[in-house]
Design an enzyme around this catalytic site. Structure first.
Site, short mmCIF file in Angstrom:
data_model
loop_
_atom_site.label_atom_id
_atom_site.label_comp_id
_atom_site.label_asym_id
_atom_site.label_seq_id
_atom_site.Cartn_x
_atom_site.Cartn_y
_atom_site.Cartn_z
N LYS A 1 0.82 -1.21 0.00
CA LYS A 1 0.00 0.00 0.00
C LYS A 1 0.86 1.26 0.00
CE LYS A 1 -4.13 -2.01 2.10
NZ LYS A 1 -5.09 -1.99 3.23
N CYS B 1 -0.77 0.84 5.94
CA CYS B 1 -1.17 -0.02 7.06
C CYS B 1 -2.09 -1.12 6.56
CB CYS B 1 -1.93 0.77 8.13
SG CYS B 1 -0.96 1.95 9.04
N ASP B 2 -2.02 -2.27 7.21
CA ASP B 2 -3.00 -3.31 6.95
C ASP B 2 -3.13 -4.18 8.19
OD1 ASP B 2 -4.57 -4.34 4.43
OD2 ASP B 2 -4.02 -6.10 5.61
N SER B 3 -4.35 -4.63 8.44
CA SER B 3 -4.61 -5.43 9.64
C SER B 3 -5.17 -6.80 9.28
CB SER B 3 -5.60 -4.70 10.56
OG SER B 3 -5.08 -3.46 11.00
N GLY C 1 0.21 -4.29 10.25
CA GLY C 1 1.48 -3.95 9.61
C GLY C 1 1.55 -2.45 9.36
#
EC number: 3.6.1.9
Length: 201
Positions: free
Chosen positions: A53, A72-74, A109
């Site tokens: 991203k 960001c990624d969850s 992340g």
């Protein structure tokens, strides 16, 4: 002198968290297809998606030349499996029936890139989430709100789903989607002062 922060995410919860911390992010949605990455352990998956991203928006015209870009990624880890957004009501309901009364680990992340230097700092924050032993009726009512369909792990801690979280071990902000303490460490690692990101004081 303030440093612009570009958020490579459409998440309203991440934007709200940053605003509450005094940072008005410039939102540039990455458009990354999250399904392109698979077969990774949950924590690594969250970090790789965050990196993708960040990389997807760093060269966009709307990104200031002096900015920091945050991807960001969850991902929720349950029984060693990575659970992202369910998208489908039936899948969300199945998830909740398997999660209720149990605990999972929410991995977020974070990838931060300094546009002028090209330097990158990245890390994953992990928080254990304890789920209430909710009833089938509560699950169906929650899924009907639509909230769990487009969020990692099919729940929010800062919305309607908050009543179904009995506790956490770790950083609350990480569960929302961006860990402020972890982000501060990454900002410092890239040689910036945390208060330089503040746009409101």
């Amino acid at each position: 002198m303030s440093t612009p922060l570009v958020l490579a995410s459409a998440s309203p919860a991440r934007r709200t968290t940053l605003r509450a911390a005094g940072i008005e992010p410039i939102v540039v949605v990455s458009g990354v297809d999250e399904s392109q990455v698979a077969d990774l352990p949950p924590a690594e998956l969250a970090l790789q998606l965050a990196e993708l991203k960040c990389a997807a928006v760093v060269d966009r015209d709307e990104v200031p030349s002096d900015a920091l870009v945050l991807g960001c990624d969850s991902v929720l880890e349950l029984d060693g499996e990575a659970l992202g957004k369910p998208h489908d009501p039936d899948e969300a309901a199945r998830r909740w029936r398997s999660m209720r009364g149990r605990s999972g680990v929410l991995h977020s992340g974070h990838c931060l890139r300094d546009v002028p230097s090209g330097r990158v700092a990245a890390a994953t924050g992990s928080t254990t989430v304890h789920f209430a032993d909710v009833t089938d009726e509560e699950i169906d009512a929650y899924v009907a709100t639509g909230e769990p369909l487009e969020v990692a792990g099919a729940f929010t801690i800062d919305g309607v789903g908050g009543a179904f979280i009995t506790g956490i071990d770790g950083d609350h902000h990480n569960v929302v989607g961006v860990s402020l303490p972890l982000l501060r460490e990454l900002v410092l690692e890239l040689g910036h002062a945390w208060p330089s990101l503040w746009t409101t004081t």
